[in-house]
Design an enzyme around this catalytic site. Sequence first.
Site, PDB file in Angstrom:
ATOM      1  N   TYR A   1       0.860  -1.185   0.000  1.00  0.00           N
ATOM      2  CA  TYR A   1       0.000   0.000   0.000  1.00  0.00           C
ATOM      3  C   TYR A   1       0.895   1.234   0.000  1.00  0.00           C
ATOM      4  O   TYR A   1       1.983   1.216   0.580  1.00  0.00           O
ATOM      5  CB  TYR A   1      -0.922  -0.003   1.225  1.00  0.00           C
ATOM      6  CG  TYR A   1      -2.000  -1.071   1.187  1.00  0.00           C
ATOM      7  CD1 TYR A   1      -1.674  -2.418   1.351  1.00  0.00           C
ATOM      8  CD2 TYR A   1      -3.330  -0.743   0.966  1.00  0.00           C
ATOM      9  CE1 TYR A   1      -2.656  -3.397   1.304  1.00  0.00           C
ATOM     10  CE2 TYR A   1      -4.325  -1.730   0.928  1.00  0.00           C
ATOM     11  CZ  TYR A   1      -3.970  -3.052   1.098  1.00  0.00           C
ATOM     12  OH  TYR A   1      -4.948  -4.027   1.054  1.00  0.00           O
ATOM     13  N   GLU A   2       0.440   2.307  -0.620  1.00  0.00           N
ATOM     14  CA  GLU A   2       1.347   3.440  -0.810  1.00  0.00           C
ATOM     15  C   GLU A   2       1.734   4.124   0.494  1.00  0.00           C
ATOM     16  O   GLU A   2       2.656   4.921   0.529  1.00  0.00           O
ATOM     17  CB  GLU A   2       0.817   4.447  -1.835  1.00  0.00           C
ATOM     18  CG  GLU A   2      -0.359   5.271  -1.367  1.00  0.00           C
ATOM     19  CD  GLU A   2      -0.916   6.171  -2.487  1.00  0.00           C
ATOM     20  OE1 GLU A   2      -0.364   6.206  -3.588  1.00  0.00           O
ATOM     21  OE2 GLU A   2      -1.929   6.836  -2.217  1.00  0.00           O
ATOM     22  N   SER A   3       1.067   3.779   1.588  1.00  0.00           N
ATOM     23  CA  SER A   3       1.467   4.285   2.900  1.00  0.00           C
ATOM     24  C   SER A   3       2.799   3.699   3.342  1.00  0.00           C
ATOM     25  O   SER A   3       3.329   4.113   4.365  1.00  0.00           O
ATOM     26  CB  SER A   3       0.399   3.941   3.926  1.00  0.00           C
ATOM     27  OG  SER A   3       0.191   2.539   3.956  1.00  0.00           O
TER      28      SER A   3
END
Lengths: 258, 258, 285, 285
Positions: free
Chosen positions: A51-53
């Site tokens: 996830y881009e987090s």
Amino acid sequence: MTLAWTATEMMTVVSARALRSTDVCFVGIGLPSAACNLARLTHAPDITLIYESGTIATRPSVLPLSIGDGELCDTALTTVSVPEMFRYWLQGGRITVGFLPGAQIDRFANLNTTVIGPYDAPATRLPGSGGAPEIMTHCGEIFVTMKQSRRSFVQKLDFVTTFGHGEGGDHRARLGIRTKGPTRLITDLCVFEPDPETKEMTVTSIHPGVERAEISDATGWPVRFADTVAETAMPTELELATLRDLHTRTRQAHGVGG
Amino acid sequence: MTLAWTATEMMTVVSARALRSTDVCFVGIGLPSAACNLARLTHAPDITLIYESGTIATRPSVLPLSIGDGELCDTALTTVSVPEMFRYWLQGGRITVGFLPGAQIDRFANLNTTVIGPYDAPATRLPGSGGAPEIMTHCGEIFVTMKQSRRSFVQKLDFVTTFGHGEGGDHRARLGIRTKGPTRLITDLCVFEPDPETKEMTVTSIHPGVERAEISDATGWPVRFADTVAETAMPTELELATLRDLHTRTRQAHGVGG
Amino acid sequence: MAHIMTLGAAVAAVLQDGDTVAIEGFTHLIPHAAAHEAIRQGRRDLTLVRMTPDIVYDQMIGMGCARKLVFSWGGNPGVGSLHRFRDAIENGWPHRLELEEHAHAAMANAYAAGAANLPFAVFRGYLGVDLPKVNPNIRRVACPFTGEELAAVPALRPDVTIIHALRADRDGNVLIEGILGVQKEAVLAAKRVLVTVEEVVDDLGPRSPNAVVLPTWTVTAIAEVPGGAYPSYAQGYYARDNAFYLGWDKIARDRDTFLAWMKANVLEQGPEVFAAHRARLAVAA
Amino acid sequence: MAHIMTLGAAVAAVLQDGDTVAIEGFTHLIPHAAAHEAIRQGRRDLTLVRMTPDIVYDQMIGMGCARKLVFSWGGNPGVGSLHRFRDAIENGWPHRLELEEHAHAAMANAYAAGAANLPFAVFRGYLGVDLPKVNPNIRRVACPFTGEELAAVPALRPDVTIIHALRADRDGNVLIEGILGVQKEAVLAAKRVLVTVEEVVDDLGPRSPNAVVLPTWTVTAIAEVPGGAYPSYAQGYYARDNAFYLGWDKIARDRDTFLAWMKANVLEQGPEVFAAHRARLAVAA
């Protein structure tokens, strides 16, 4: 027993099936997240979800509401900073598949998530780019998931937020982009794939019970159908049960749908 | 009681005194490491020591043999990667004082640690740049520590590894460098500081018992003395005891000098 | 060296009208309490910088704190629109909002360039898209070895960065764990830094040798605000209040409902209200 | 996905004559056992890349493995000269060594650029110095916003990177802790990657959520070699053998002494000898 499913379930199942256990997948929130986790819980147990987090190889037991829920970090192999995620992992070419949605799409799978109307005086201000422009150029290939309507499947985008196949043909290559771009457009009615030459998104599979006319009516450009169009296989009992179980767990955990 | 000290102890003590408790110091191995830790153990308890291996705010109880000994990591506030150290901390302008040595130095405190003789066919191949060129431009100020001799204090460097005051005057400013560069050159005989105008390194303090002629004899250029030249204060009992204790602990821990 | 003070004093010490301020936190550790304090102190004319404006900037924009917004994704994550953000752009309410719009990759790289004291960031991006047509701060730079053209954006160097972190020790060293976002870069890129923390402790305690710690000399002010990230979350302390994010859609949709909510929950309250949220959503550490 | 195999098989699988190979480890975790294996397998014509060539490259250069060296500091840390490195450059023994010389900042940035799939790295550096006169791979690039000129070097993209790490799990995920150096960047910049580890475990165990972990799909081959970093060290396993670094000066000063030492300690031995060093220098975990 009878199987019945919603359009969203169908889209989710079709998206999940397209994923392989060896994929390293850049996951967005909502349907992509459900599809990736469905794949992981069925035929692709070793799929790597990012996830881009910054969470790498995460295995959430419930679906996150945001791309940065604590559950993602708790179950990840490791979590890196956002600059590192965009530099070493996305731009570094480490991701095989990314998912993207759009508010508007054109026949070459370019996407608009910025504005409806003129940029300086929009009728509707949308969220904007987020990670999408670089997800589209750096992932090995892209699956776009959107429900079809003439409002969203348009002849011309109000704003090109994300470059899919551009004007078609070798446009990606001409810009120096080496990845495949959108290889599938998965809708509530059918699956489009790019024509090998022109790169125009072309219907290759129609979901059970959907007529060609429905697809054409819901598309703002003259739809092309492939020479051979398959019927999408129905969701299996296992797929539906796993997906619904995932949503039930999510609802219990969040008090919301996921 | 009598105090006696070695030339190296004198250099170390003088270097230590120049450090403040508020300094964030980029530490090199050998004399700089001894000086910084002596300062920390005497008048500058809150000094922050950073080694280029990535260890931030480290408090070694013994001196490291290398810039990456385990002791540095064990006692650090945190340890970052080497790219981060060079990008965010050194280039980021977070360091107030750096220490540098040289195999050769000229009167503007430019340093050579690359080759003696021509680059392509050196008489002596030295280690090279390491972090020095960017330490010299990014730290707030630089203390250079070297023993004096005509072989090392030269009219012209064989190779400019590290840019001190260049050709003097505003040369640093002309290159767009905003830091002070070498503000002290601490030798076994004396302390040089740059002339405010010309930036030529000028003797401002002479160690006890040293004659001006000794300094001139050990320097390959005509030495300038400041209008007022101080006598360097002798090492105190506390300074010597603390330094020797540090070296004893180091010897016991490593089986080597440190 | 960081000074440990009350939230009110800390915000007053670092943030002035007209400042460029980055309030960061990527889903995790969003400093809502500090933003509320800035609203209470009536800050105006701010340039707000943030990858994901989120509820925290929806509130500041709706309360008229912002002159300009630098951002890359303006939505309510997992929910939908940010209505105050939209109302400002679409209708100029409460006043016109200037935009500098980027993609995430550009913002992340621009913060990293700021932390590294570089004037600009280089990355592969912005190919074939329209954003460079409306943002003059997107340019191209040629590789001096291959000739390939890459995207370039100016480094971000905020006057002030505000973040929320897990813990600080009494010397003012700050620990962040979990989802890290761009906080470290945003802190190191800024002139002044305010960190709110869940707790100030004697010692940061056992941790990885490579834990993300901001040394005290990189921070201006620290304020202890238990629950200060709510409705966002703090890893090991409390969970994200997903229901609040869903509920915000209804609150923010209407100007009067929004203003009434802000009056009751921000203007007439203090930072101490956040502790109750933390207690309600507490997780096992 | 990483394959777990013997050191001999792993080196044979990833490293061929003529390759550009980065063997990294900044004081900590230098993969000496893997380098010995490359020497035993008789690799030739290598371009050796490493910030600090150190004893590990002194040995490879002296044994004739290297055609070219890309480096930024060639000394025996805390001791003095690298005699085999000097002999190759000063006297062409055992043969001529081509040099590409940088400063640390350039190498660190070049690895980071390689990991980030950029063609070049930008940084502030190389001002007023002579290295750009002898290295055509140091150029300048102008900021497209301010016009300021910055240093540029090509990204490092080795054919092979070899590192030593603390642990791998049976899936091939690798954990590094302590002094990190440029290993992560060197791994992500390379086409093929060999990691030697102190131990292969069922599970990497409790660790920081932000621990430095290389996922198995970033690694080609893993070999378990207890003590494989000796005379360097592995945090929590064994200490650096400072006495060996001091002693190397005498061994390497003379060609015959060097060759005899390499024959007895490398050519006629296997990776299993490293375990005894680990046992002797073991530290409390």
